[in-house]
Enzyme design. Structure first.
Site, PDB file in Angstrom:
ATOM      1  N   PRO A  24       0.828  -1.209   0.000  1.00 29.63           N
ATOM      2  CA  PRO A  24       0.000   0.000   0.000  1.00 29.63           C
ATOM      3  C   PRO A  24       0.862   1.259   0.000  1.00 29.63           C
ATOM      4  O   PRO A  24       1.894   1.321   0.659  1.00 29.63           O
ATOM      5  CB  PRO A  24      -0.789  -0.128   1.311  1.00 29.63           C
ATOM      6  CG  PRO A  24      -0.816  -1.592   1.603  1.00 29.63           C
ATOM      7  CD  PRO A  24       0.502  -2.109   1.110  1.00 29.63           C
ATOM      8  N   GLU A  25       0.428   2.258  -0.770  1.00 32.15           N
ATOM      9  CA  GLU A  25       1.169   3.512  -0.825  1.00 32.15           C
ATOM     10  C   GLU A  25       0.587   4.490   0.192  1.00 32.15           C
ATOM     11  O   GLU A  25      -0.418   4.224   0.854  1.00 32.15           O
ATOM     12  CB  GLU A  25       1.143   4.054  -2.244  1.00 32.15           C
ATOM     13  CG  GLU A  25       1.645   3.006  -3.238  1.00 32.15           C
ATOM     14  CD  GLU A  25       2.222   3.581  -4.517  1.00 32.15           C
ATOM     15  OE1 GLU A  25       2.572   4.772  -4.554  1.00 32.15           O
ATOM     16  OE2 GLU A  25       2.341   2.801  -5.487  1.00 32.15           O
ATOM     17  N   LYS A  39       4.108   5.622   4.948  1.00 35.07           N
ATOM     18  CA  LYS A  39       3.427   4.330   5.000  1.00 35.07           C
ATOM     19  C   LYS A  39       3.251   3.828   6.429  1.00 35.07           C
ATOM     20  O   LYS A  39       3.017   2.635   6.642  1.00 35.07           O
ATOM     21  CB  LYS A  39       4.208   3.311   4.160  1.00 35.07           C
ATOM     22  CG  LYS A  39       4.337   3.721   2.695  1.00 35.07           C
ATOM     23  CD  LYS A  39       5.098   2.693   1.884  1.00 35.07           C
ATOM     24  CE  LYS A  39       5.252   3.138   0.429  1.00 35.07           C
ATOM     25  NZ  LYS A  39       5.930   2.128  -0.410  1.00 35.07           N
ATOM     26  N   ARG A  70      12.406  -3.025  -7.206  1.00 35.51           N
ATOM     27  CA  ARG A  70      11.014  -3.054  -7.644  1.00 35.51           C
ATOM     28  C   ARG A  70      10.965  -2.896  -9.158  1.00 35.51           C
ATOM     29  O   ARG A  70      11.864  -2.306  -9.761  1.00 35.51           O
ATOM     30  CB  ARG A  70      10.205  -1.919  -6.984  1.00 35.51           C
ATOM     31  CG  ARG A  70      10.181  -1.972  -5.474  1.00 35.51           C
ATOM     32  CD  ARG A  70       9.396  -3.165  -4.939  1.00 35.51           C
ATOM     33  NE  ARG A  70       8.005  -3.116  -5.335  1.00 35.51           N
ATOM     34  CZ  ARG A  70       7.068  -2.399  -4.680  1.00 35.51           C
ATOM     35  NH1 ARG A  70       7.408  -1.658  -3.641  1.00 35.51           N
ATOM     36  NH2 ARG A  70       5.813  -2.435  -5.073  1.00 35.51           N
TER      37      ARG A  70
END
Length: 270
Positions: free
Chosen positions: A2-3, A51, A258
């Site tokens: 989740p951002e 986050k 990523r």
């Protein structure tokens, strides 16, 4: 993962649901023993930075700290005592609603000093109206690292994840491998301003939409995006597909551990 907009929206949901109420706090999984010490206390406010989620309660200076990691989530149900399903790390409940936390990387009770230590490790948050954008700009301007790496570095900018990284770089036609120190100050400020708007919209809608009106499906006569992440995007997870702007195939490679997505034509090094 989740951002940042997800955590800010979650903080609003927790405060709106439980704020000002005495809550039941338990750990059905048994891995958050401190939950019992919060049982019966009033939930004062939930806040977020990047986050990270922080939940404050009456009668104690300690705060619950949650980092969702890759798999964490809070699920809200309108039931004061639903059956426990799966590995519930932390359960908050009122006389009407229950929120179950599953799969977080971190769920712990922190002292004020420990909260400050967490915050001290983080960069500026675009969703914080008091963020020091000049501090973030200075960190970028001193770095040889690619801007795509810096945007994902939570010590530089807190809350930006893989989707916002790819999308904001496309929106500003930037080669992801451009060193931070090669960016003009005005370019970074434009990126920051865009993140403020995009992530703020994410808080409001609960999804990530980054395409401009002229590139929406209706405007282009194309089908809407079908993806479990939702939202209309330019390049994220669109590798091998034509760019909405120039038609060139979107590329991908691993950067900063990523998958990075970009258009090799729209984002050529200047």
């Amino acid at each position: 993962m989740p951002e940042g907009h997800t955590l800010h929206r979650l903080a609003l949901d927790l405060t709106g649901t439980f704020g000002g109420k005495s809550v039941r706090s338990t750990s059905p999984q048994g891995r958050f023993e401190a939950a019992a010490g919060l049982d019966g206390r009033e939930l004062v406010e939930a806040t977020a930075h990047g986050k990270h989620l922080f939940v404050a309660f009456s009668g104690t200076e300690q705060q619950a700290h949650v980092h969702l990691g890759l798999y964490g989530s809070f699920a809200f149900v309108e039931d004061p005592e639903p059956p426990v399903v799966g590995q519930v790390r932390w359960r908050l409940a009122s006389d009407r609603v229950t929120a179950d936390l599953r799969g977080p990387t971190a769920c712990e009770l922190l002292t004020p000093g420990e909260v400050e230590a967490v915050l001290a490790r983080l960069g500026e948050d675009p969703l914080d109206p008091d963020a020091d954008v000049e501090r973030a700009a200075a960190l970028v301007a001193r770095s040889r690292a690619p801007i795509a790496t810096l945007l994902m570095d939570q010590r530089v900018i807190a809350g930006v994840g893989n989707v916002y990284r790819a999308e904001v770089l496309f929106r500003h036609r930037l080669d992801p491998k451009t060193p931070g120190r090669d960016l003009r100050p005005s370019t970074f400020l434009a990126i920051w301003s865009d993140l403020v708007d995009l992530m703020g919209e994410g808080v409001r809608t609960g999804r990530i939409d980054t395409v401009r009106p002229e590139h929406e499906p209706e405007a282009m006569g194309r089908p809407p995006r079908e993806d479990d992440h939702g939202g209309e995007v330019y390049v994220y997870r669109r590798d091998g597909r034509p760019c909405h702007v120039c038609g060139t195939k979107v590329r991908t490679e691993v950067l900063a551990a990523r998958n990075l997505f970009w258009c090799p034509r729209c984002q050529r090094r200047r």
